[in-house]
Scaffold this active site. Structure first.
Site, PDB file in Angstrom:
ATOM      1  CG  ASP A 108      -2.120   0.895   1.043  1.00 33.82           C
ATOM      2  OD1 ASP A 108      -2.380   1.323  -0.103  1.00 33.82           O
ATOM      3  OD2 ASP A 108      -2.780   1.194   2.046  1.00 33.82           O
ATOM      4  CG  ASN A 168      -7.816  -2.404  -5.436  1.00 35.95           C
ATOM      5  OD1 ASN A 168      -6.884  -3.180  -5.224  1.00 35.95           O
ATOM      6  ND2 ASN A 168      -8.085  -1.412  -4.590  1.00 35.95           N
TER       7      ASN A 168
HETATM    8  C1  IPE Z   1      -1.115   0.335  -4.134  1.00 38.11           C
HETATM    9  O1  IPE Z   1      -1.244   1.440  -3.373  1.00 38.11           O
HETATM   10  C2  IPE Z   1      -1.928  -0.822  -4.078  1.00 38.11           C
HETATM   11  C3  IPE Z   1      -2.917  -1.142  -5.144  1.00 38.11           C
HETATM   12  C4  IPE Z   1      -4.191  -1.200  -4.855  1.00 38.11           C
HETATM   13  C5  IPE Z   1      -2.485  -1.479  -6.482  1.00 38.11           C
HETATM   14  P1  IPE Z   1      -2.450   2.439  -3.440  1.00 38.11           P
HETATM   15  O2  IPE Z   1      -2.858   2.685  -4.846  1.00 38.11           O
HETATM   16  O3  IPE Z   1      -3.544   1.953  -2.549  1.00 38.11           O
HETATM   17  O4  IPE Z   1      -1.805   3.760  -2.859  1.00 38.11           O
HETATM   18  P2  IPE Z   1      -2.443   4.798  -1.855  1.00 38.11           P
HETATM   19  O5  IPE Z   1      -2.932   4.033  -0.666  1.00 38.11           O
HETATM   20  O6  IPE Z   1      -3.527   5.516  -2.553  1.00 38.11           O
HETATM   21  O7  IPE Z   1      -1.295   5.692  -1.516  1.00 38.11           O
HETATM   22 MG    MG Z   2      -4.136   2.321  -0.613  1.00 37.73          MG
END
Ligand code: IPE
Ligand code: MG
Length: 230
Positions: A2, A50
């Site tokens: 994350d 997501n």
């Molecule tokens: C990467 O981080 C993880 C995925 C879902 C691909 P994020 O995209 O959640 O990054 P932040 O939390 O917005 O900084």
């Molecule tokens: Mg995130």
């Protein structure tokens, strides 16, 4: 994994730039895990939730997934790593599903380490999916109702036959599981770090593993009992 988006935004760049940089952390984490003798590494790449992100971001993530598969699978194979995807892959493009299958087939007999990438994965999905398969087995009379126990359900979950989950690492500063390996995390040790995923490098990984080795794992017993064990 994350913190990609925030890492990019901190530098005045678009979120997708963070995802691209995050690939380098994936690479280094896989390499370090293999070097340390980790037997199973599971990365949460894309959750069932997501899909709700802006369309552009979702499509960049899919392209990246494809690109990384094309570029890295040979290297995984060379390093004796078995690759698999856990999650409901049916929602991915045919081309991506094809690539995933090819990578899984190529590496299926490797024994150095298992790299599982959780994609369109959710912990609740995993448990519900296992329950559905159990129900089917009972309905087909391959199993009896009384055969259903924790081990029976575990056999239908996505990381069955894998060593127990020892350590769960979450980068990016939040202290939650976000529907990752719910079933498997029963006795896992948790490690939370504020480090954003693109900055999670070998040193950070080793720091997490060092912390893990200092934890006393009691599995419900008392500290005294655990210390007496050979
Ligand atoms: C990467 O981080 C993880 C995925 C879902 C691909 P994020 O995209 O959640 O990054 P932040 O939390 O917005 O900084
Ligand atoms: Mg995130």
């Amino acid at each position: 994994m994350d913190g990609n988006g925030r890492w990019a935004q901190q530098q005045g760049k678009k979120r997708v730039f963070g995802h691209k940089s995050g690939v380098e952390s994936v690479r280094s984490t896989v390499t370090t895990a293999r070097k340390l003798g980790v037997k199973a590494l599971t990365l949460f790449a894309f959750s069932s939730e997501n899909w709700q992100r802006p369309e552009e971001e979702v499509s960049v993530l899919m392209e990246l997934f494809m690109l990384v598969l094309n570029r890295e699978v040979k290297r995984l194979h060379k390093n004796d790593i078995r690759f698999q995807v856990i999650g409901d892959v049916s929602r991915f493009s045919d081309k991506l599903q094809e690539k995933i299958r090819a990578a899984e087939q190529l590496t299926e007999n490797n024994t150095g380490m298992v790299l599982s990438v959780a994609a369109n994965y959710g912990g609740r999905w995993d448990i519900a999916n296992a329950a559905k398969q159990l129900a089917a087995a009972v309905a087909n009379q391959e199993m009896q109702l009384n055969d259903i126990d924790e081990n029976a359900l575990d056999r239908f979950t996505s990381l069955t036959n894998m060593p127990d989950l020892d350590l769960m690492i979450r980068t990016g500063g939040d202290h939650r599981i976000s529907n990752f390996l719910l079933w498997q995390a029963a006795y896992a040790e948790f490690y939370f770090t504020d480090v954003l995923w693109p900055e999670f490098n070998e040193d950070e990984f080793i720091r997490a593993v060092d912390t893990f080795t200092q934890r006393e794992r009691r599995f419900g017993k008392t500290g005294e009992q655990v210390k007496q064990q050979p």
